[in-house]
Write a protein that holds these residues in place. Structure first.
Motif, PDB file in Angstrom:
ATOM      1  N   PRO A 101      -2.878   1.944  -1.871  1.00 42.40           N
ATOM      2  CA  PRO A 101      -3.549   2.408  -0.940  1.00 42.40           C
ATOM      3  C   PRO A 101      -4.554   2.415  -3.079  1.00 42.40           C
ATOM      4  CG  PRO A 101      -1.783   3.564  -1.278  1.00 42.40           C
ATOM      5  CD  PRO A 101      -1.614   1.910  -2.303  1.00 42.40           C
ATOM      6  N   LEU A 102      -4.630   2.282  -3.902  1.00 45.07           N
ATOM      7  CA  LEU A 102      -5.301   2.504  -5.193  1.00 45.07           C
ATOM      8  C   LEU A 102      -6.319   1.584  -5.105  1.00 45.07           C
ATOM      9  CD1 LEU A 102      -3.125   4.167  -7.438  1.00 45.07           C
ATOM     10  CD2 LEU A 102      -4.567   5.796  -5.935  1.00 45.07           C
ATOM     11  N   THR A 156     -21.635   0.543   1.463  1.00 40.26           N
ATOM     12  CA  THR A 156     -20.180   0.439   2.514  1.00 40.26           C
ATOM     13  C   THR A 156     -19.309   1.541   2.613  1.00 40.26           C
ATOM     14  OG1 THR A 156     -20.293  -1.993   1.559  1.00 40.26           O
ATOM     15  CG2 THR A 156     -18.038  -0.716   2.250  1.00 40.26           C
ATOM     16  N   LEU A 157     -18.841   1.621   2.983  1.00 39.43           N
ATOM     17  CA  LEU A 157     -18.203   3.396   2.786  1.00 39.43           C
ATOM     18  C   LEU A 157     -16.450   2.912   3.282  1.00 39.43           C
ATOM     19  CD1 LEU A 157     -18.571   6.878   4.164  1.00 39.43           C
ATOM     20  CD2 LEU A 157     -16.891   5.968   5.169  1.00 39.43           C
ATOM     21  N   TRP A 158     -15.569   3.905   2.049  1.00 35.98           N
ATOM     22  CA  TRP A 158     -13.738   4.025   2.756  1.00 35.98           C
ATOM     23  C   TRP A 158     -13.828   4.560   2.799  1.00 35.98           C
ATOM     24  CZ3 TRP A 158     -16.876   0.572  -0.954  1.00 35.98           C
ATOM     25  CH2 TRP A 158     -16.722  -0.317  -1.028  1.00 35.98           C
ATOM     26  N   LEU A 159     -12.149   5.039   3.610  1.00 36.10           N
ATOM     27  CA  LEU A 159     -11.455   6.350   4.439  1.00 36.10           C
ATOM     28  C   LEU A 159     -10.356   5.816   4.312  1.00 36.10           C
ATOM     29  CD1 LEU A 159     -12.064   9.573   5.283  1.00 36.10           C
ATOM     30  CD2 LEU A 159     -11.716   7.594   7.784  1.00 36.10           C
ATOM     31  N   LYS A 160      -9.810   6.982   3.840  1.00 34.16           N
ATOM     32  CA  LYS A 160      -7.657   7.083   3.805  1.00 34.16           C
ATOM     33  C   LYS A 160      -7.433   8.584   3.807  1.00 34.16           C
ATOM     34  CE  LYS A 160      -5.653   6.257   0.295  1.00 34.16           C
ATOM     35  NZ  LYS A 160      -5.314   7.410  -0.450  1.00 34.16           N
ATOM     36  N   ARG A 161      -6.047   8.622   3.953  1.00 32.47           N
ATOM     37  CA  ARG A 161      -5.145  10.360   4.373  1.00 32.47           C
ATOM     38  C   ARG A 161      -5.563   9.804   2.825  1.00 32.47           C
ATOM     39  NH1 ARG A 161      -1.636  11.156   8.615  1.00 32.47           N
ATOM     40  NH2 ARG A 161      -0.420   8.231   7.521  1.00 32.47           N
ATOM     41  N   ARG A 162      -4.885  11.246   1.849  1.00 33.12           N
ATOM     42  CA  ARG A 162      -4.787  11.598   0.712  1.00 33.12           C
ATOM     43  C   ARG A 162      -3.020  12.033   0.422  1.00 33.12           C
ATOM     44  NH1 ARG A 162      -6.819  17.023  -1.775  1.00 33.12           N
ATOM     45  NH2 ARG A 162      -7.018  16.176  -4.098  1.00 33.12           N
ATOM     46  N   PHE A 163      -3.174  11.523  -0.609  1.00 30.94           N
ATOM     47  CA  PHE A 163      -1.428  11.145  -0.993  1.00 30.94           C
ATOM     48  C   PHE A 163      -0.696  10.366  -0.094  1.00 30.94           C
ATOM     49  CE2 PHE A 163      -2.774  15.893  -2.496  1.00 30.94           C
ATOM     50  CZ  PHE A 163      -3.377  15.563  -3.869  1.00 30.94           C
ATOM     51  N   THR A 164      -1.220   9.068   0.670  1.00 32.02           N
ATOM     52  CA  THR A 164       0.046   7.999   1.341  1.00 32.02           C
ATOM     53  C   THR A 164      -0.517   6.899   1.261  1.00 32.02           C
ATOM     54  OG1 THR A 164      -1.855   8.117   2.949  1.00 32.02           O
ATOM     55  CG2 THR A 164      -0.650  10.120   3.359  1.00 32.02           C
ATOM     56  N   ALA A 165       0.183   5.983   1.263  1.00 31.50           N
ATOM     57  CA  ALA A 165       0.555   4.644   0.753  1.00 31.50           C
ATOM     58  C   ALA A 165      -0.520   3.735   1.517  1.00 31.50           C
ATOM     59  CB  ALA A 165       1.939   4.470   0.359  1.00 31.50           C
ATOM     60  N   GLU A 166      -0.865   4.695   2.387  1.00 29.56           N
ATOM     61  CA  GLU A 166      -1.214   3.282   3.565  1.00 29.56           C
ATOM     62  C   GLU A 166      -3.016   2.987   2.936  1.00 29.56           C
ATOM     63  OE1 GLU A 166      -3.992   6.866   5.910  1.00 29.56           O
ATOM     64  OE2 GLU A 166      -3.307   5.679   7.219  1.00 29.56           O
ATOM     65  N   ASN A 167      -3.394   1.788   3.190  1.00 32.19           N
ATOM     66  CA  ASN A 167      -4.259   0.953   3.345  1.00 32.19           C
ATOM     67  C   ASN A 167      -5.523   2.003   4.118  1.00 32.19           C
ATOM     68  OD1 ASN A 167      -3.145  -0.830   1.814  1.00 32.19           O
ATOM     69  ND2 ASN A 167      -3.327  -2.093   3.800  1.00 32.19           N
ATOM     70  N   ALA A 168      -6.955   2.045   2.983  1.00 31.90           N
ATOM     71  CA  ALA A 168      -8.590   2.429   3.379  1.00 31.90           C
ATOM     72  C   ALA A 168      -9.050   1.397   4.201  1.00 31.90           C
ATOM     73  CB  ALA A 168      -8.996   2.640   2.500  1.00 31.90           C
ATOM     74  N   THR A 169      -9.987   2.266   5.063  1.00 32.01           N
ATOM     75  CA  THR A 169     -10.524   1.294   6.136  1.00 32.01           C
ATOM     76  C   THR A 169     -12.067   1.641   5.435  1.00 32.01           C
ATOM     77  OG1 THR A 169     -10.537   3.343   7.696  1.00 32.01           O
ATOM     78  CG2 THR A 169      -9.330   2.576   7.989  1.00 32.01           C
ATOM     79  N   GLU A 170     -12.490   0.087   5.947  1.00 27.17           N
ATOM     80  CA  GLU A 170     -14.012   0.104   5.496  1.00 27.17           C
ATOM     81  C   GLU A 170     -15.039   0.311   6.485  1.00 27.17           C
ATOM     82  OE1 GLU A 170     -14.297  -2.899   2.368  1.00 27.17           O
ATOM     83  OE2 GLU A 170     -16.401  -3.885   3.842  1.00 27.17           O
ATOM     84  N   GLN A 171     -16.071   0.715   5.944  1.00 23.05           N
ATOM     85  CA  GLN A 171     -16.734   0.753   7.932  1.00 23.05           C
ATOM     86  C   GLN A 171     -18.386   0.619   6.301  1.00 23.05           C
ATOM     87  OE1 GLN A 171     -16.551   1.553  10.158  1.00 23.05           O
ATOM     88  NE2 GLN A 171     -14.374   2.166   9.695  1.00 23.05           N
ATOM     89  N   ARG A 172     -19.096  -0.377   7.358  1.00 23.24           N
ATOM     90  CA  ARG A 172     -20.021  -0.632   6.794  1.00 23.24           C
ATOM     91  C   ARG A 172     -21.059   0.897   7.018  1.00 23.24           C
ATOM     92  NH1 ARG A 172     -22.094  -6.007   4.540  1.00 23.24           N
ATOM     93  NH2 ARG A 172     -20.365  -6.468   3.530  1.00 23.24           N
ATOM     94  N   ASP A 201      -5.565  17.264  12.342  1.00 24.87           N
ATOM     95  CA  ASP A 201      -7.668  18.155  12.106  1.00 24.87           C
ATOM     96  C   ASP A 201      -7.346  18.706  10.574  1.00 24.87           C
ATOM     97  OD1 ASP A 201      -8.066  16.665  14.355  1.00 24.87           O
ATOM     98  OD2 ASP A 201      -8.778  18.245  15.466  1.00 24.87           O
ATOM     99  N   THR A 202      -5.742  18.976  10.343  1.00 26.28           N
ATOM    100  CA  THR A 202      -5.797  19.533   9.207  1.00 26.28           C
ATOM    101  C   THR A 202      -5.359  18.768   8.631  1.00 26.28           C
ATOM    102  OG1 THR A 202      -3.764  20.225   9.734  1.00 26.28           O
ATOM    103  CG2 THR A 202      -5.341  21.716   9.959  1.00 26.28           C
ATOM    104  N   LYS A 203      -5.094  17.516   8.023  1.00 31.82           N
ATOM    105  CA  LYS A 203      -4.752  16.525   7.111  1.00 31.82           C
ATOM    106  C   LYS A 203      -5.996  16.465   6.313  1.00 31.82           C
ATOM    107  CE  LYS A 203       0.002  16.502   7.915  1.00 31.82           C
ATOM    108  NZ  LYS A 203       0.823  16.614   7.338  1.00 31.82           N
ATOM    109  N   SER A 204      -6.210  15.986   4.825  1.00 34.20           N
ATOM    110  CA  SER A 204      -6.744  15.704   4.054  1.00 34.20           C
ATOM    111  C   SER A 204      -7.584  14.140   4.023  1.00 34.20           C
ATOM    112  CB  SER A 204      -6.896  16.487   2.332  1.00 34.20           C
ATOM    113  OG  SER A 204      -6.620  17.659   2.326  1.00 34.20           O
ATOM    114  N   LEU A 205      -8.827  13.688   3.513  1.00 38.37           N
ATOM    115  CA  LEU A 205      -8.895  12.189   3.573  1.00 38.37           C
ATOM    116  C   LEU A 205     -10.011  12.206   2.723  1.00 38.37           C
ATOM    117  CD1 LEU A 205      -9.735  11.913   8.074  1.00 38.37           C
ATOM    118  CD2 LEU A 205      -7.764  11.718   6.906  1.00 38.37           C
ATOM    119  N   VAL A 206     -10.153  11.051   1.942  1.00 39.84           N
ATOM    120  CA  VAL A 206     -10.704  10.905   1.030  1.00 39.84           C
ATOM    121  C   VAL A 206     -11.821   9.916   1.335  1.00 39.84           C
ATOM    122  CG1 VAL A 206     -10.762  10.031  -1.191  1.00 39.84           C
ATOM    123  CG2 VAL A 206      -9.046  11.381  -0.359  1.00 39.84           C
ATOM    124  N   VAL A 207     -12.844  10.092   1.067  1.00 41.64           N
ATOM    125  CA  VAL A 207     -14.268   9.903   1.432  1.00 41.64           C
ATOM    126  C   VAL A 207     -14.823   8.828  -0.051  1.00 41.64           C
ATOM    127  CG1 VAL A 207     -16.159   9.728   2.589  1.00 41.64           C
ATOM    128  CG2 VAL A 207     -14.539  10.757   3.432  1.00 41.64           C
TER     129      VAL A 207
END
Length: 468
Positions: A18-19, A155-171, A193-199
């Motif tokens: 994820p990093l 380009t924009l990347w979105l992923k959940r904070r403090f998780t091991a999942e991959n980030a999703t990419e958006q044009r 709705d309360t989980k933190s996301l990293v943009v």
């Protein structure tokens, strides 16, 4: 030592995937290095190309310049355009459309080829994200001071904070009318709705790259409804200080599942500051302190019912004037009337909705007749005329009484000592011998005539005391 390294990878290996997007996304979208035959210029710059050096130039040899436009094949017979010029080709006030490969020919041979890249280095993104309702996608956007080149990519990347999942990419897409990039982020069904996301964002073109700072959001914190629609302001019959404001939910918000609360602000047109009413849960509001005969400007905005997210933008301005009595002379005074609102001097103070709800329900239950109950007193011109006339008449009467009393006092002095003799009994001396008996002589002298010459004298008190 080998065991320690093994334990390190076992602990931190889930965090490496994820990093990677956050660390490598500037490299993934970065343009390749510029070649030696590439000339980079900004829009509005000037540039001059030379085909051959002066010492090698043949004055008799004809030189022609051709432009292979962007996207054209770099081969003879491709999308090329002949340019005017000789050994030197000047280009002034460059535009994005001037980008391409410039080649000079002499005698059918290509002598030089240069690639011109007209680009503006990308601006650093400053992202803001919002969501129009609970069931809509997240929109992230950032403005641009100047129009980017057609080759610019965001380009924009979105992923959940403090998780091991991959980030999703958006044009992201650029909107020239609004002058901003907009990225639509798909929200999976059932997302918390309360989980933190990293943009994370990045913009790149031929002149370089620019990465924005990571932004941490939650789906509830980015809620921002659209402004309310269909705002109207109507007068209430026989209520010269009240206005009824109506509006409707924005089309992007479904009130069957989630509600909004509203804020209303209004002002008479001569004033510059607004009076605000908070915590309105209905789609209507009665204004109780409107200025008589004055047009008012009203706006409404909305927020999620529990206060999540931010307020919407203010709606478009709506105007309305309170009811005017056709027989009311004061209505002709318009905005120059002597009336003032109850909250004059406290503009901008918010009022609770309890001040409006009960009266409105009683009015509707009574059949629609609105009874005005205002703490404001408006002086009628008729009352002013009566009061002024009474004051003038009292002054005239007071002056007349004083003048009359002064005249009577002067007349009394001329008669001589009238004031000492009034109201006293005159002693009758004993009669000398030979006079009539005492019984025939009155003990009291007849009182003087209290009536002054010319009729009744209202200031002479003897007139009222005599004969009693």
């Amino acid at each position: 030592m080998t065991l320690a390294v093994k334990n390190f990878f076992l602990i931190f290996s889930p965090l490496i995937p994820p990093l990677l997007p956050s660390l490598l996304y500037p490299l993934l979208v970065s343009p390749p290095g510029l070649s030696r035959d590439t000339v980079l210029r900004r829009p509005g710059d000037n540039v001059t190309f030379t085909c051959r050096d002066e010492d090698l130039a043949d004055a008799n040899a004809a030189v022609s310049w051709w432009l292979e436009e962007r996207g054209a094949a770099a081969m003879p017979g491709g999308h090329r355009r002949l340019l005017l010029g000789g050994n030197v080709l000047p280009l002034r006030r460059l535009r994005y459309e001037d980008s391409g490969r410039y080649s000079c020919f002499s005698g059918g041979h290509r002598l030089r080829s240069l690639r011109l890249l007209v680009e503006e280095p990308p601006e650093t993104p400053r992202v803001s994200c919002y969501r129009r309702s609970h069931d809509k996608d997240v929109l992230c956007e950032w403005p641009q001071r100047v129009k980017p080149s057609p080759a610019t990519r965001a380009t924009l990347w979105l992923k959940r904070r403090f998780t091991a999942e991959n980030a999703t990419e958006q044009r992201c897409r650029y909107f020239s009318r609004a002058r901003k990039f907009v990225c639509r982020v798909k929200v999976p069904p059932g997302a918390d709705d309360t989980k933190s996301l990293v943009v994370s964002t990045c913009v790149a073109n031929g002149a370089g790259t620019a990465a924005g700072e990571d932004k941490i959001i939650t789906l509830s914190s980015v809620l921002k409804p659209d402004p309310p629609l269909n705002v109207t302001v109507e007068p209430l019959e026989k209520a010269p200080q009240r206005l009824r404001v109506n509006w409707s939910y924005p089309s992007s918000w479904d009130p069957r599942f989630y509600w909004l609360h509203f804020q209303v602000r209004y002002r008479p047109e001569p004033a510059r500051t607004f009076t605000e009413v908070d915590q309105v849960v209905t789609t209507w509001l009665d204004i109780h302190d409107a200025w008589r005969g004055t047009r008012h400007v009203v706006q409404v905005r909305a927020q999620e019912e529990f206060g999540h997210g931010s307020w919407s933008e203010w709606s478009r301005e709506a105007v309305g004037t309170p009811w005017i009595d056709p027989g009311d002379v004061t209505s002709e005074m318009g905005p120059f009337s002597s009336q003032f609102p109850m909250d004059y001097g406290t503009q901008g103070v918010t009022l609770p909705p309890e001040l409006f709800g009960d009266d409105d329900a009683a009015d509707r239950a009574a059949g629609g007749t609105v009874v005005e109950a205002s703490a404001r007193s408006v002086t009628s011109p008729y009352a002013l005329v009566v009061a002024g006339g009474s004051l003038v008449l009292g002054i005239v009467l007071f002056v007349a009484i004083v003048v009359r009393y002064r005249l009577a006092w002067q007349q009394g002095r001329q008669r001589g000592a009238k004031a000492e003799s009034e109201g006293q009994h005159t002693l009758v001396p004993l009669a000398p011998p030979g006079s009539p008996p005492l019984s025939d002589t009155p003990l009291l002298s007849p009182p003087p005539d209290p009536r002054p010459p010319g009729g009744l004298h209202v200031t002479n008190l003897d007139y009222f005391l005599a004969g009693q």
